[in-house]
Design a protein around this motif. Sequence first.
Motif, PDB file in Angstrom:
ATOM      1  N   GLY A 106      -3.002   1.472   5.832  1.00 37.03           N
ATOM      2  CA  GLY A 106      -2.566   2.847   5.323  1.00 37.03           C
ATOM      3  C   GLY A 106      -3.451   3.899   5.015  1.00 37.03           C
ATOM      4  N   ARG A 107      -2.988   4.951   4.710  1.00 35.44           N
ATOM      5  CA  ARG A 107      -3.679   6.273   4.381  1.00 35.44           C
ATOM      6  C   ARG A 107      -3.692   6.611   3.087  1.00 35.44           C
ATOM      7  N   ARG A 108      -4.618   7.061   2.452  1.00 34.79           N
ATOM      8  CA  ARG A 108      -4.509   7.312   1.078  1.00 34.79           C
ATOM      9  C   ARG A 108      -4.407   9.143   1.023  1.00 34.79           C
ATOM     10  N   VAL A 153       0.528   4.477  -2.749  1.00 40.82           N
ATOM     11  CA  VAL A 153       0.161   5.680  -2.186  1.00 40.82           C
ATOM     12  C   VAL A 153       1.499   6.784  -2.438  1.00 40.82           C
ATOM     13  N   HIS A 170       0.770  -1.167   0.014  1.00 40.51           N
ATOM     14  CA  HIS A 170       0.003   0.088  -0.057  1.00 40.51           C
ATOM     15  C   HIS A 170       0.836   1.257   0.054  1.00 40.51           C
ATOM     16  N   TYR A 171       1.941   1.204   0.853  1.00 40.99           N
ATOM     17  CA  TYR A 171       2.645   2.580   0.747  1.00 40.99           C
ATOM     18  C   TYR A 171       3.311   3.004  -0.412  1.00 40.99           C
ATOM     19  N   CYS A 227      -4.780  -5.279   2.377  1.00 41.07           N
ATOM     20  CA  CYS A 227      -4.604  -3.816   3.354  1.00 41.07           C
ATOM     21  C   CYS A 227      -5.799  -3.160   3.629  1.00 41.07           C
ATOM     22  N   LEU A 269      -7.128   0.936   3.400  1.00 41.42           N
ATOM     23  CA  LEU A 269      -6.539   1.966   3.259  1.00 41.42           C
ATOM     24  C   LEU A 269      -7.741   2.932   3.803  1.00 41.42           C
TER      25      LEU A 269
END
Length: 726
Positions: free
Chosen positions: A70-72, A16, A12-13, A44, A46
Amino acid sequence: MWRVVFTGERPHYENVALDRIMLDLRGEGKIPNTIRFLKFKPECVLIGFHQAVEQEVRLEYVEREGIQVGRRITGGGAIYFDETQIGWEIIADRESVGGGNFEEITAKICRGIARGLRKLGIPAQFRPRNDIEVDGRKISGTGGVFEGNAFLYQGTLLMDFNVERMLKSLQIPVEKLTSKGIKAAEDRVEWVKRYLGYLPSDEKIFSALLEGLKEELGIEYNWGHLTPEEESLLEKNKEYYRSEDWVFHIRRAPHQMQSLYGIYRCPGGTFRVSVRVDLERNILQQVNINGDFFVNPRRLVYDLEAYLKHTPLQDVKTKVEEFFSQRQWEGLNLTVNDFVEAILFPIRKAEGLQLGIDKKKLNNIIASIGDGLIENLRKAKVMLLPYCAKPRWCDYRHLDDCGECGGCTVGDAYRLAYQKGMIPITITSFELLRDTLLWCARNGYTYIGHCCYEFFEKRYEIFQRAAQEGAKGVLLDIVGTTCYSLGVEEEEKAYHGEFTVELDLLKEELYKTLKVKEDVWEKPKRQSRTFDFSPYFRDFVPTYYKKPKAVPSPEEDRTRTAVQEEVFLGEATIEDRIVSSSEALATLADWIKRAERPTLVVGPLLVWDWGEEELRQKAEALRTLIEKIPHLKVKVLPDYRPKLGKYDPSVEMDPPNPHQCVLHDRNDLTLLVGVHCYRTDFVIRLLRKHTPTRVVTLCGLYGHPTAHLSVSFTDAEKLYYLSRLL
């Protein structure tokens, strides 16, 4: 010429980080307009840019299962990605897609993706605000971020989806419309493999989506690769997007002294707002806004938070309006008033100080809906109480009534309600809550209710709708472990009435809030009812059945009048047709004759002898009907307590799981008579969802159009008429 890239399976990272890099480079004119396809490995969750991990993700579950978080860089809600899902993105400038605002560009791109899915044989359509659906089921969620003239717009395509894993990963209450929470969620989404019956290759998916975008946006494209600069920046920046500084940079606001919390929903999304207030000087010290919404520029929320620091409470509305009047901004289905209401929602709780509520406990007030807190409390006429706050052993747990034995806080609340001249009502199902709120609206009643924050957020629309129709109210939190915190399974049990955990009301806060009302001691003089089995149905009651201290009485149908304008279509209905009662009964007679395994379910209104002549006549007529149909199976539903597996489905219906007795005997026609209307709605929904049976209601009130056939105002005369037809 547009560039198309497939960046493969990445954590995910990295995905992103590439979003951030490609958006920046497009804004600088260093890369062409790009369509990117991507996948996630490992799986994951997000969250959206404005969300807090603790509020959106079940951290214990994802950590145990090895699901990354994770974060978008885009707004919107939390999303679960497994390794089959395909992500798609457009990184471009506004002019390249014909210009327009956030909503217009969203519609263009989503129509293009939907067009591409139709090329695969999937009849997809754009559904505002930002979803792509197939026959009402979501197959692709989308969202974007706009920075200057450049934007990144992205979405996911569900390929072969594990709904159960998604539900357990995200902090989202399950919509309880069926007997199984997971099944209910599956019914609201669609995925490629389920619809087509097979899983197309990635290349076939890419080709179809590209052609759809080409036709909708009028573009040409060539396949390409990431540039050396993109690759270099990825290696340099990817670790930041897996760090806690990025993933956890928005945290849940603590419920501490002088910190007030509120949830506000609108067509543009959900706001979760916490404010720190100097309650002595009435100054807004700080505000934190997060949630599921889309705004441009992305830092707009941060700027608003800074702008409102140290604002007098009476000036908050003016300051918010002033802030937006000075800026160019865009929001997807958002208005300035949405921000005003979201921020004022928690601030209104401060009125609780005037009632003597400790400032540390102000968050025990969930919301004051439709008016100020004190104003609503002064006008409160109805008190809504949750069944789960009654003891498990209580015969009144699943009744709209209370024996006031002193064994729980609900009894205290009933006595307080009578003291203040209010009407106490125990809410035993979602259907009863819905009808009761509309009953309040029709009568102009203000209410005080008790629930948890999670329930309020999930069911926000019914409270909002009731307020729009005239029912204002105050909601107080409850004490204990709620079904939402125990997971999907317990949440599902709560909806069906099988939740066995006992909660408590906040007795101290309830007493303090009602200090504004005068004591009147208007306890209604209820008619003393002795009840026993009706002589017409005593022989159908199983020998193991133990008579409770109280059962649902005819008075419990009183809230049905609140929705008569919405459900009453006429004398009778057959599917979607409005017909005369004589035509409906003639059709029913034909169905009974043709049915191989018809069954009749007799509810509490007729199983018990209430001493009312009209009901006795109806019971006698129904018994006559039974004698006319030799192959009719009769089952009873004496009360609405869950059986918890301890019953015989061949003779009795389990209230939370009515479909089980129908499936047990493979009934192809099911008649419901003498069942309370709010419970009938629930039974119809589950029978139509989980069984092939035809559902018929012979209702004593306004009927049930959701049944296959329904007759309104069914009395003894209509039952005798049906007997003659047989």
